[in-house]
Write an enzyme that holds these catalytic residues in place. Structure first.
Site, mmCIF file in Angstrom:
data_model
loop_
_atom_site.group_PDB
_atom_site.id
_atom_site.type_symbol
_atom_site.label_atom_id
_atom_site.label_comp_id
_atom_site.label_asym_id
_atom_site.label_seq_id
_atom_site.Cartn_x
_atom_site.Cartn_y
_atom_site.Cartn_z
ATOM 1 N N LYS A 70 36.003 6.655 61.919
ATOM 2 C CA LYS A 70 35.323 6.326 60.666
ATOM 3 C C LYS A 70 36.147 6.185 59.423
ATOM 4 C CE LYS A 70 34.387 9.558 57.758
ATOM 5 N NZ LYS A 70 34.805 10.056 56.710
ATOM 6 N N ASN A 71 37.440 6.536 59.373
ATOM 7 C CA ASN A 71 38.082 6.339 58.134
ATOM 8 C C ASN A 71 38.859 4.833 58.375
ATOM 9 O OD1 ASN A 71 37.518 8.286 56.693
ATOM 10 N ND2 ASN A 71 38.943 9.819 57.288
ATOM 11 N N CYS A 131 33.702 15.352 44.071
ATOM 12 C CA CYS A 131 34.102 15.911 45.525
ATOM 13 C C CYS A 131 34.301 17.243 45.862
ATOM 14 C CB CYS A 131 35.433 15.153 45.584
ATOM 15 S SG CYS A 131 36.259 15.325 47.376
ATOM 16 N N ARG A 134 32.423 8.567 49.143
ATOM 17 C CA ARG A 134 33.422 8.420 48.438
ATOM 18 C C ARG A 134 34.384 6.937 48.696
ATOM 19 N NH1 ARG A 134 35.254 10.654 43.593
ATOM 20 N NH2 ARG A 134 37.409 10.023 43.077
ATOM 21 N N ARG A 194 39.774 13.208 43.377
ATOM 22 C CA ARG A 194 40.452 12.023 44.144
ATOM 23 C C ARG A 194 40.125 10.801 43.423
ATOM 24 N NH1 ARG A 194 38.816 12.492 50.532
ATOM 25 N NH2 ARG A 194 37.042 13.011 49.728
ATOM 26 N N PRO A 195 40.659 10.673 42.068
ATOM 27 C CA PRO A 195 40.561 9.809 41.143
ATOM 28 C C PRO A 195 41.077 8.482 41.814
ATOM 29 C CG PRO A 195 42.398 10.979 40.534
ATOM 30 C CD PRO A 195 41.943 11.778 41.666
ATOM 31 N N ILE A 196 40.325 7.237 41.226
ATOM 32 C CA ILE A 196 40.755 5.937 41.639
ATOM 33 C C ILE A 196 41.614 5.252 40.624
ATOM 34 C CG2 ILE A 196 38.577 5.839 43.214
ATOM 35 C CD1 ILE A 196 37.445 3.929 41.073
ATOM 36 N N ASP A 197 42.268 6.088 39.607
ATOM 37 C CA ASP A 197 43.096 5.486 38.685
ATOM 38 C C ASP A 197 44.117 4.688 39.395
ATOM 39 O OD1 ASP A 197 43.991 8.054 39.555
ATOM 40 O OD2 ASP A 197 45.415 7.728 37.867
ATOM 41 N N LEU A 198 44.801 5.110 40.451
ATOM 42 C CA LEU A 198 45.761 4.499 41.138
ATOM 43 C C LEU A 198 45.242 3.038 41.345
ATOM 44 C CD1 LEU A 198 47.596 7.202 42.935
ATOM 45 C CD2 LEU A 198 48.254 6.326 40.848
ATOM 46 N N ILE A 228 47.445 18.577 49.708
ATOM 47 C CA ILE A 228 46.973 17.464 49.550
ATOM 48 C C ILE A 228 45.770 17.725 48.509
ATOM 49 C CG2 ILE A 228 45.889 15.380 50.529
ATOM 50 C CD1 ILE A 228 48.861 15.963 51.326
ATOM 51 N N ASP A 240 42.943 16.868 56.901
ATOM 52 C CA ASP A 240 41.832 16.960 57.576
ATOM 53 C C ASP A 240 41.692 17.630 58.750
ATOM 54 O OD1 ASP A 240 40.734 15.142 55.874
ATOM 55 O OD2 ASP A 240 40.608 13.283 57.011
ATOM 56 N N ARG A 260 28.296 12.865 59.031
ATOM 57 C CA ARG A 260 28.774 11.820 58.446
ATOM 58 C C ARG A 260 30.081 11.225 59.185
ATOM 59 N NH1 ARG A 260 31.225 13.937 54.392
ATOM 60 N NH2 ARG A 260 31.872 11.928 53.874
#
Length: 434
Positions: free
Chosen positions: A22-23, A120, A96, A125-129, A331, A309, A401
């Site tokens: 899935k990922n 979350c 996400r 898990r910010p998307i600032d990067l 993590i 995971d 999911r």
């Protein structure tokens, strides 16, 4: 809302097949945005997150066909007409990974409007990067009314050094870079197989990428990409989950259609815990455990270390191993939500910050438990497989999911597990992808 009913006590014996990752599938579906031509993806898992991604692409004007019958694990995507490059909140709130469309939309359309992902359950898990990288490539980004809007007539190559390793950040900026002017150098990149899988698809589409799978990726931008056909990697987390299932139930299980190289850390830890693991050719692994398991510590790390995971699933195994195991989660800051449910089943676990101490060799008894996220759900299934009595697992939509018909697969190798309710009847709730 669906539930699983699991009666423990049966060793798992036979062969169980792993579905596509899935990922890997999610970023590869997003990569179809980068071309007007058709992209055909094979080995697509039939899970809820894939359907959500289909809805997301379709809402932008793409044509997405999910296969049926013999082609049930194939999807064909045509993004010839992207009339509405907006990732709407009503869709992205459930997944996400929706942030992965940001880079390809800006690269292809010159703009993107993406609803900010919701909260979350397992940690921030910010998307600032993602945003910092796109700004380095020349995008102007504003945030208002819960949406991020990025604009750039054409992205430009840049030197990007990630402050911390990020899988989705690496994938997002890799997709942006392939259509940017000039060369992009990305350092401190994620090395996960999912990144390598995406790079393989992009290369088949005409991208020029070097170093995928290492910490440094170099991309020479091209003006246009074409269509391609690509087979998605097998799901290494599903493979790891089944390996633990074979060991915890003291079974004799062959995990087929997997890539043994992708689960090396899990195999090593199972062997340390006393399970017998044998690699059979290029795509199968046999796991046996006919003696007492013993405690072994784990510390989650970015690939190729022990995957976060798999932490919850390994914790279930640790409850059955003689001795005390230390489980360090490095993590995510809030990934012990399964602990209280395992304790309800009789586990002896104490949490101090990011460390869980598991005193193993405990007798688990059946209980009614609640699934809090995707991998926590898997850990509770594993615990229920060895518990005395009949356990009821609620909110298993989390499991749907990311695991394709897991109850059918487990039943095929001897598990007593059944589903109560209609698999796709529930109303989608806002959860974060794992």
């Amino acid at each position: 809302m669906d539930k699983f009913v699991v009666r423990g006590g049966n060793p798992l014996v036979g062969t169980i097949r792993v579905s596509g990752a899935k990922n890997s599938a999610l970023p590869c579906m997003a990569a179809a945005i980068l071309t007007e031509d058709r992209v055909i993806l094979e080995n697509i898992p039939q899970v809820h997150d894939i359907e959500t991604e289909r809805k997301l692409l379709a809402s932008m004007g793409a044509e997405v066909e999910l296969g049926y019958g013999r082609a049930q694990h194939r999807t064909t995507i045509s993004c010839r007409n992207l009339s509405d490059p907006v990732a709407k909140y009503e869709i992205v709130k459930t997944m996400r990974a929706s942030a992965l469309v940001l880079g390809p939309l800006v690269a292809r359309c010159g703009m993107a409007r993406v609803a900010m992902p919701g909260g979350c359950a397992i940690g921030g898990r910010p998307i600032d990067l993602h945003l910092k990288g796109l700004e380095k490539m020349g995008a102007e980004i504003v945030q208002e009314h819960g949406y991020l809007e990025a604009r750039a007539p054409r992205l430009k190559g840049a030197h990007i050094v990630f402050d911390k390793i990020t899988v989705t950040g690496t994938e997002d900026l890799l997709m942006a870079a392939v259509l940017a002017d000039g060369e992009t150098l990305m350092e401190n990149c994620a090395r996960e197989p999912e990144v390598t899988d995406l790079a393989a698809l992009l290369t088949a589409m005409g991208a020029q990428i070097e170093g995928a799978g290492t910490s440094t990726i170099r991309v020479k931008g091209v003006t246009k990409l074409h269509g391609a056909q690509h087979r998605i990697n097998p799901d290494r987390i599903e493979a790891g989950t089944f390996l633990v299932a074979g060991a915890i139930t003291k079974g004799d299980l062959i995990v087929a259609n997997c890539n043994p190289a992708h689960v090396g850390a899990v195999i090593g830890k199972l062997q340390e815990a006393g399970a017998r693991v044998e690699i059979l050719g290029n795509d199968s692994i046999r796991v046996r455990s006919d003696g007492a398991l013993k405690a072994a510590d784990i510390s989650t790390q970015e690939y190729p270390g022990f995957p976060t995971d798999m932490q919850a699933q390994y914790m279930a195994l640790a409850t059955q191993a003689e001795g005390t195991s230390q489980i360090q989660e490095n993590i995510f800051e809030n990934r012990f939500m399964h602990v209280q449910e395992l304790v309800r089943m009789g586990a002896n676990i104490a949490v101090d910050g990011r460390t869980a101490t598991v005193r193993g060799g405990t007798h688990l008894s059946a209980a009614a438990v609640m699934c809090s996220d995707l991998r926590a759900s898997a850990s509770l299934v594993l615990a229920a497989l060895v518990a005395d009595g009949e356990s009821i697992l609620d909110r298993v939509y989390h499991m749907d999911r990311g695991y394709e018909r897991i109850e059918e697969k487990l039943r095929g190798v001897g598990a007593q597990i059944r589903r109560m309710g209609n698999v796709f009847s529930r109303k989608e709730e806002p959860v974060a992808a794992v």
